[in-house]
Design a protein around this motif. Sequence first.
Motif, PDB file in Angstrom:
ATOM      1  N   ARG A 149      24.150  -8.754  17.988  1.00  0.00           N
ATOM      2  CA  ARG A 149      24.853  -9.443  16.908  1.00  0.00           C
ATOM      3  C   ARG A 149      23.957  -9.427  15.675  1.00  0.00           C
ATOM      4  NH1 ARG A 149      25.210 -14.761  14.939  1.00  0.00           N
ATOM      5  NH2 ARG A 149      23.665 -15.430  16.486  1.00  0.00           N
ATOM      6  N   VAL A 150      24.553  -9.031  14.521  1.00  0.00           N
ATOM      7  CA  VAL A 150      23.800  -8.958  13.272  1.00  0.00           C
ATOM      8  C   VAL A 150      23.715 -10.351  12.676  1.00  0.00           C
ATOM      9  CG1 VAL A 150      23.713  -7.983  10.958  1.00  0.00           C
ATOM     10  CG2 VAL A 150      24.570  -6.587  12.839  1.00  0.00           C
ATOM     11  N   VAL A 151      22.466 -10.833  12.507  1.00  0.00           N
ATOM     12  CA  VAL A 151      22.259 -12.175  11.971  1.00  0.00           C
ATOM     13  C   VAL A 151      21.621 -12.141  10.585  1.00  0.00           C
ATOM     14  CG1 VAL A 151      22.105 -13.186  14.283  1.00  0.00           C
ATOM     15  CG2 VAL A 151      20.009 -12.344  13.132  1.00  0.00           C
ATOM     16  N   GLY A 152      21.399 -10.953  10.031  1.00  0.00           N
ATOM     17  CA  GLY A 152      20.812 -10.851   8.701  1.00  0.00           C
ATOM     18  C   GLY A 152      20.391  -9.420   8.390  1.00  0.00           C
ATOM     19  N   TRP A 153      19.801  -9.297   7.200  1.00  0.00           N
ATOM     20  CA  TRP A 153      19.362  -7.957   6.765  1.00  0.00           C
ATOM     21  C   TRP A 153      18.030  -8.058   6.020  1.00  0.00           C
ATOM     22  CZ3 TRP A 153      24.342  -9.612   6.742  1.00  0.00           C
ATOM     23  CH2 TRP A 153      25.293  -8.815   7.423  1.00  0.00           C
ATOM     24  N   VAL A 154      17.205  -7.057   6.223  1.00  0.00           N
ATOM     25  CA  VAL A 154      15.942  -6.923   5.491  1.00  0.00           C
ATOM     26  C   VAL A 154      16.099  -5.757   4.516  1.00  0.00           C
ATOM     27  CG1 VAL A 154      13.478  -6.426   5.619  1.00  0.00           C
ATOM     28  CG2 VAL A 154      14.577  -7.813   7.388  1.00  0.00           C
ATOM     29  N   MET A 155      15.818  -6.021   3.246  1.00  0.00           N
ATOM     30  CA  MET A 155      15.944  -4.975   2.233  1.00  0.00           C
ATOM     31  C   MET A 155      14.648  -4.862   1.434  1.00  0.00           C
ATOM     32  SD  MET A 155      19.870  -5.552   0.927  1.00  0.00           S
ATOM     33  CE  MET A 155      20.019  -3.840   0.526  1.00  0.00           C
ATOM     34  N   LEU A 156      14.206  -3.641   1.215  1.00  0.00           N
ATOM     35  CA  LEU A 156      12.999  -3.352   0.438  1.00  0.00           C
ATOM     36  C   LEU A 156      13.367  -2.495  -0.774  1.00  0.00           C
ATOM     37  CD1 LEU A 156      10.411  -2.552   3.253  1.00  0.00           C
ATOM     38  CD2 LEU A 156      10.497  -4.589   1.822  1.00  0.00           C
ATOM     39  N   PHE A 157      12.830  -2.868  -1.919  1.00  0.00           N
ATOM     40  CA  PHE A 157      13.097  -2.167  -3.165  1.00  0.00           C
ATOM     41  C   PHE A 157      11.784  -1.765  -3.831  1.00  0.00           C
ATOM     42  CE2 PHE A 157      16.517  -5.136  -2.399  1.00  0.00           C
ATOM     43  CZ  PHE A 157      17.662  -4.407  -2.645  1.00  0.00           C
ATOM     44  N   ILE A 158      11.850  -0.632  -4.539  1.00  0.00           N
ATOM     45  CA  ILE A 158      10.700  -0.223  -5.343  1.00  0.00           C
ATOM     46  C   ILE A 158      11.209   0.608  -6.517  1.00  0.00           C
ATOM     47  CG2 ILE A 158      10.267   1.836  -3.940  1.00  0.00           C
ATOM     48  CD1 ILE A 158       7.312   1.531  -4.620  1.00  0.00           C
ATOM     49  N   PRO A 159      10.794   0.288  -7.746  1.00  0.00           N
ATOM     50  CA  PRO A 159      11.221   1.084  -8.902  1.00  0.00           C
ATOM     51  C   PRO A 159      10.750   2.543  -8.772  1.00  0.00           C
ATOM     52  CG  PRO A 159      10.305  -1.005  -9.614  1.00  0.00           C
ATOM     53  CD  PRO A 159      10.000  -0.881  -8.153  1.00  0.00           C
ATOM     54  N   GLN A 160      11.621   3.462  -9.175  1.00  0.00           N
ATOM     55  CA  GLN A 160      11.299   4.900  -9.084  1.00  0.00           C
ATOM     56  C   GLN A 160      10.030   5.232  -9.870  1.00  0.00           C
ATOM     57  OE1 GLN A 160      13.100   7.376  -7.377  1.00  0.00           O
ATOM     58  NE2 GLN A 160      11.392   8.731  -7.892  1.00  0.00           N
ATOM     59  N   GLN A 161       9.850   4.550 -10.999  1.00  0.00           N
ATOM     60  CA  GLN A 161       8.698   4.854 -11.837  1.00  0.00           C
ATOM     61  C   GLN A 161       7.390   4.384 -11.218  1.00  0.00           C
ATOM     62  OE1 GLN A 161       9.333   2.741 -15.480  1.00  0.00           O
ATOM     63  NE2 GLN A 161       9.374   0.724 -14.524  1.00  0.00           N
ATOM     64  N   HIS A 162       7.492   3.467 -10.222  1.00  0.00           N
ATOM     65  CA  HIS A 162       6.277   2.984  -9.564  1.00  0.00           C
ATOM     66  C   HIS A 162       5.888   3.831  -8.366  1.00  0.00           C
ATOM     67  CE1 HIS A 162       6.712  -1.349 -11.324  1.00  0.00           C
ATOM     68  NE2 HIS A 162       6.479  -0.416 -12.240  1.00  0.00           N
ATOM     69  N   VAL A 163       6.758   4.783  -8.019  1.00  0.00           N
ATOM     70  CA  VAL A 163       6.405   5.662  -6.895  1.00  0.00           C
ATOM     71  C   VAL A 163       5.399   6.677  -7.432  1.00  0.00           C
ATOM     72  CG1 VAL A 163       7.252   7.296  -5.179  1.00  0.00           C
ATOM     73  CG2 VAL A 163       8.663   5.349  -5.844  1.00  0.00           C
ATOM     74  N   MET A 164       4.175   6.386  -7.306  1.00  0.00           N
ATOM     75  CA  MET A 164       3.113   7.243  -7.835  1.00  0.00           C
ATOM     76  C   MET A 164       2.994   8.495  -6.977  1.00  0.00           C
ATOM     77  SD  MET A 164       2.198   5.495 -10.409  1.00  0.00           S
ATOM     78  CE  MET A 164       0.713   6.367 -10.871  1.00  0.00           C
ATOM     79  N   ARG A 165       3.126   9.613  -7.606  1.00  0.00           N
ATOM     80  CA  ARG A 165       2.989  10.879  -6.878  1.00  0.00           C
ATOM     81  C   ARG A 165       1.530  11.084  -6.490  1.00  0.00           C
ATOM     82  NH1 ARG A 165       6.502  11.512 -11.072  1.00  0.00           N
ATOM     83  NH2 ARG A 165       8.587  12.269 -10.551  1.00  0.00           N
ATOM     84  N   SER A 166       1.373  11.917  -5.509  1.00  0.00           N
ATOM     85  CA  SER A 166       0.021  12.157  -5.002  1.00  0.00           C
ATOM     86  C   SER A 166      -0.799  12.930  -6.029  1.00  0.00           C
ATOM     87  CB  SER A 166       0.089  12.960  -3.691  1.00  0.00           C
ATOM     88  OG  SER A 166      -1.194  13.311  -3.260  1.00  0.00           O
ATOM     89  N   THR A 167      -1.769  12.274  -6.585  1.00  0.00           N
ATOM     90  CA  THR A 167      -2.629  12.921  -7.576  1.00  0.00           C
ATOM     91  C   THR A 167      -3.380  14.096  -6.964  1.00  0.00           C
ATOM     92  OG1 THR A 167      -2.901  10.783  -8.660  1.00  0.00           O
ATOM     93  CG2 THR A 167      -4.452  12.530  -9.258  1.00  0.00           C
ATOM     94  N   THR A 168      -3.799  13.961  -5.721  1.00  0.00           N
ATOM     95  CA  THR A 168      -4.552  15.031  -5.057  1.00  0.00           C
ATOM     96  C   THR A 168      -3.722  16.292  -4.923  1.00  0.00           C
ATOM     97  OG1 THR A 168      -5.792  13.374  -3.797  1.00  0.00           O
ATOM     98  CG2 THR A 168      -5.819  15.646  -2.971  1.00  0.00           C
ATOM     99  N   GLU A 169      -2.463  16.141  -4.517  1.00  0.00           N
ATOM    100  CA  GLU A 169      -1.601  17.310  -4.358  1.00  0.00           C
ATOM    101  C   GLU A 169      -1.374  18.025  -5.680  1.00  0.00           C
ATOM    102  OE1 GLU A 169       1.939  16.049  -2.458  1.00  0.00           O
ATOM    103  OE2 GLU A 169       0.984  15.710  -0.517  1.00  0.00           O
ATOM    104  N   PHE A 170      -1.190  17.268  -6.752  1.00  0.00           N
ATOM    105  CA  PHE A 170      -1.003  17.896  -8.051  1.00  0.00           C
ATOM    106  C   PHE A 170      -2.284  18.541  -8.549  1.00  0.00           C
ATOM    107  CE2 PHE A 170       2.930  15.503  -8.257  1.00  0.00           C
ATOM    108  CZ  PHE A 170       3.768  16.373  -8.926  1.00  0.00           C
ATOM    109  N   GLN A 171      -3.413  17.941  -8.239  1.00  0.00           N
ATOM    110  CA  GLN A 171      -4.682  18.563  -8.602  1.00  0.00           C
ATOM    111  C   GLN A 171      -4.872  19.891  -7.872  1.00  0.00           C
ATOM    112  OE1 GLN A 171      -7.551  15.530  -7.691  1.00  0.00           O
ATOM    113  NE2 GLN A 171      -7.379  14.545  -9.713  1.00  0.00           N
ATOM    114  N   LEU A 172      -4.552  19.886  -6.567  1.00  0.00           N
ATOM    115  CA  LEU A 172      -4.664  21.128  -5.793  1.00  0.00           C
ATOM    116  C   LEU A 172      -3.696  22.190  -6.309  1.00  0.00           C
ATOM    117  CD1 LEU A 172      -5.009  19.733  -2.152  1.00  0.00           C
ATOM    118  CD2 LEU A 172      -6.803  20.721  -3.580  1.00  0.00           C
ATOM    119  N   LEU A 173      -2.457  21.740  -6.665  1.00  0.00           N
ATOM    120  CA  LEU A 173      -1.479  22.681  -7.200  1.00  0.00           C
ATOM    121  C   LEU A 173      -1.966  23.279  -8.514  1.00  0.00           C
ATOM    122  CD1 LEU A 173       1.317  24.011  -7.147  1.00  0.00           C
ATOM    123  CD2 LEU A 173       2.210  21.971  -8.313  1.00  0.00           C
TER     124      LEU A 173
END
Length: 468
Positions: A149-173
């Motif tokens: 039986r569903v008694v609730g929900w857990v929701m997580l949010f994060i702004p797209q602009q705060h999703v920091m891309r991997s600096t290491t991967e871009f440096q390697l690229l």
Amino acid sequence: MSEKRRTSLFRYWTTRYLITLCIGLFVIGVASSYWISYSETQKRLDFMKLMAAEVSDRVVDADGNVKMAPFLFRIVDSRQQSLGVNYKPILVILDEQKRPVFGVPGPFSGELKRIAPNLVEADDSMSQIQLERGSDVLFVKESIEVNDRVVGWVMLFIPQQHVMRSTTEFQLLTIMLVSLGLLGWLIIYLLTKKLSQPIKDVADAAKQIVLGNYEIHLDKNKREQEVYELIHSFKEMADRLQQLEMMRTELLAGVTHELKTPVTSISGLLQAVKDDVVSGEEAKEFLDICTKETTRLQKMVEDLLDFNSFAVGDIRIRPQPQNMQELILEITHQWKIAQEEEKLILHIEKPPEPIVVQTDPLRVQQVMYNLLNNAAQAMESEGRISVSLSATAEEIRIDVKDNGRGIPIEEQSLIFERFYRGEDKKHIVRGLGLGLSFSRMIAQALGGRLTLTESTLSGSTFTLILRK
């Protein structure tokens, strides 16, 4: 109209290869950036799903009710530290009636709590929404279940602009693309330089030939097949041009000499008759000599005119059905009658069956006369000439063989050149050196070919081949 500005082969292709390389690396960089962004986003969503599942397991008490506790903040912090991410999601928990009962403060927490109940019914594949202020937000949801039986929900949010891309991967690229660019440019530079250098050498050699210098030196030890063939063929062409230039010089001297000699002889003899230096029978003999020299001079001029006409393709061919056995017998008989030397033996070989072809008998006669005259000159005063006629399903062959002194090996490739005369022949027989070249042109006009089949110290064989 001004001439277009030219650029070197090396600069032309190096520039274009470099532009192509940069465009290719740019496309690869953009595609890789999108792929890294997508991969990073998926990784963040997976992290948020894991965190949401853990929270949903810990917010239910023993009675199946949603219970808030301080440990929720620690769960978020510990997972953030353990996974090494540099952002903290906004946590929102809804009860069974879809009312927010818990929320971690954040920049959009108020609006997120308000729209969270509507997102419960959203498609599970949906992972991104746009807020009223235009900001994109990633979210995940996880249901809280007790005894199915569903008694609730857990929701997580994060702004797209705060999703920091991997600096290491871009440096390697970036390092990889820059390295590939430099390596590609270096390879292009070296290969283009290596390819353009022999072409530049050939171009410089061509300029030397234009200036009249045929003594060129090119490196023939090239491993590339095409470059080797280019250099080898150009060197052969230069040697051939040098040879033709020498022949042209000799031709000018030879033609001048051949035309001047009878003119001088005629002038001297006529002057002697005019001044009464000779008279009677002797004067008549002088006039006979002048007539012969005039005929010889006329023949040389006619040869030059005919050759010039043939050289520009003005060869009139009048084909008609012709019995080749009868034609060969007639040509050889007429030629033998005109010969002053009685020690020459002329032998004819022909098949018993008649061979009838469409050809021009006068042109065939011209070729045969030239071949027979050359054979007689090769034997000087006595010898044997064999004329052999044979046929196949598609062509006929006329072989003219003599037992003279033969043609030197070094001269055999030049005997069909216009105005060429062998070293031995030019001192023995007067002429312009047009006979064989003239004959080959006629043979080609008849649709056949004339070749030197064999030449040794025991004689030479020329073959006239005509199509049936």
